[in-house]
Design an enzyme around this catalytic site. Structure first.
Site, mmCIF file in Angstrom:
data_model
loop_
_atom_site.group_PDB
_atom_site.id
_atom_site.type_symbol
_atom_site.label_atom_id
_atom_site.label_comp_id
_atom_site.label_asym_id
_atom_site.label_seq_id
_atom_site.Cartn_x
_atom_site.Cartn_y
_atom_site.Cartn_z
ATOM 1 N N CYS A 138 0.918 -1.122 0.036
ATOM 2 C CA CYS A 138 -0.185 0.258 0.261
ATOM 3 C C CYS A 138 0.314 1.530 0.384
ATOM 4 C CB CYS A 138 -0.623 0.036 1.362
ATOM 5 S SG CYS A 138 -2.226 -1.283 0.903
ATOM 6 N N ASP A 139 2.009 1.138 -0.439
ATOM 7 C CA ASP A 139 3.117 2.343 -0.006
ATOM 8 C C ASP A 139 4.290 2.526 -0.850
ATOM 9 O OD1 ASP A 139 3.752 5.190 0.291
ATOM 10 O OD2 ASP A 139 4.132 5.147 2.163
#
Length: 291
Positions: A138-139
């Site tokens: 997610c990042d």
């Protein structure tokens, strides 16, 4: 009597006493190598990095998520976990120390095509390990990809990681599809693939940062999708060492075009049209072996 060989410091899980001693050294002498919204990172000797965050609600949530996630991940392309503790209003993570992040590698000069492919494979292998456990990073971005002295890839920073099909952080602006329904989608492999495709695009173009598009009608990725394949990669990528014969030049050009096409598939607006990580790895390994 011969003593058994001592376990290498960079491989062992630190004891509570060792961690407290290191923290005392930090308090007395060290200044952070990196300082940002997620806390401070200190380099300790040659083998250890210490991530310190405050014990407030926001930082504690990210620390808890990162600690829980990193304890599940055991892979050569994931940063090695060395220990964790809470000490006097701070939370500490003890991690393997790496040489530099991918942002610095891109800024440091033109990476060769072979180096780009090897880095892309390393990132994809770490991502595949997470996805096999049904965890989305997610990042993903160059700042969260480290390189060792031997240029081995290590994924870091799991404070936004989320189990598939759960709501969570959508990542850093510029690395997800903004202004679309996808920002409301639950965590999934395809969203990581979009971030990964953006990193591939940066490697191909030699861009250390995603260009901000304030006031412009198209994003960094949309612009790339509109550009002809043969104009997307930086020109120097075709001028690698040994490209002296026409045959060799043709092979390199073909590799670059294949990598460009793979990149464009990863940043496809339709998440269902993006390739699976296994397909990405199969293609990259094929490119690496095709000499």
């Amino acid at each position: 009597m011969q003593m058994p060989p001592k376990k290498e410091l960079e491989d062992e899980i630190l004891s509570q006493e060792q961690m407290v001693a290191i923290i005392s050294k930090i308090k007395k002498n060290a200044t952070p190598a990196v300082s940002g919204a997620v806390g401070e990172i200190f380099k300790i000797e040659k083998s250890l990095a210490v991530k310190r965050s405050k014990d407030n609600d926001k930082d504690l949530e990210q620390y808890t998520v990162e600690l829980h996630t990193i304890n599940q991940l055991k892979h050569p392309n994931i940063i090695k976990f060395r220990g964790s503790c809470h000490y006097k209003a701070y939370n500490y993570l003890f991690l393997e120390l790496c040489h530099r992040n991918l942002t610095a590698a891109i800024k440091g000069g033109e990476l060769t095509l072979e180096e780009i492919i090897k880095i892309a494979i390393g990132v994809a292998q770490g991502m595949e390990h997470m996805h096999n456990l049904r965890i989305a990073h997610c990042d993903l971005k160059p700042d969260n990809i480290m390189l060792t002295q031997d240029d081995e890839v290590k994924l870091i920073d799991f404070g936004a990681a989320t189990k598939f099909n759960k709501e969570g952080d959508i990542g850093t602006p510029g690395y997800f599809l903004e202004g679309k329904k996808e920002t409301k989608e639950k965590a999934c492999a395809e969203r990581d693939i979009y971030s990964y495709g953006t990193i591939l695009l940066q490697l191909l173009r030699g861009d250390a940062d995603v260009i901000t598009q304030k006031g412009k009608s198209v994003s960094y990725q949309e612009h790339a999708l509109s550009v002809d394949d043969n104009k997307l990669a930086r020109p120097g990528l075709l001028l690698t060492e040994g490209n002296k014969t026409e045959d060799k030049k043709t092979k390199v050009e073909k590799k670059v075009m294949n990598l460009v096409q793979l990149t464009k598939r990863c940043i496809n607006k339709d998440l269902r049209s993006r390739p699976k990580v296994k397909e990405i790895l199969d293609k990259l390994r094929e490119l690496l072996l095709d000499d």
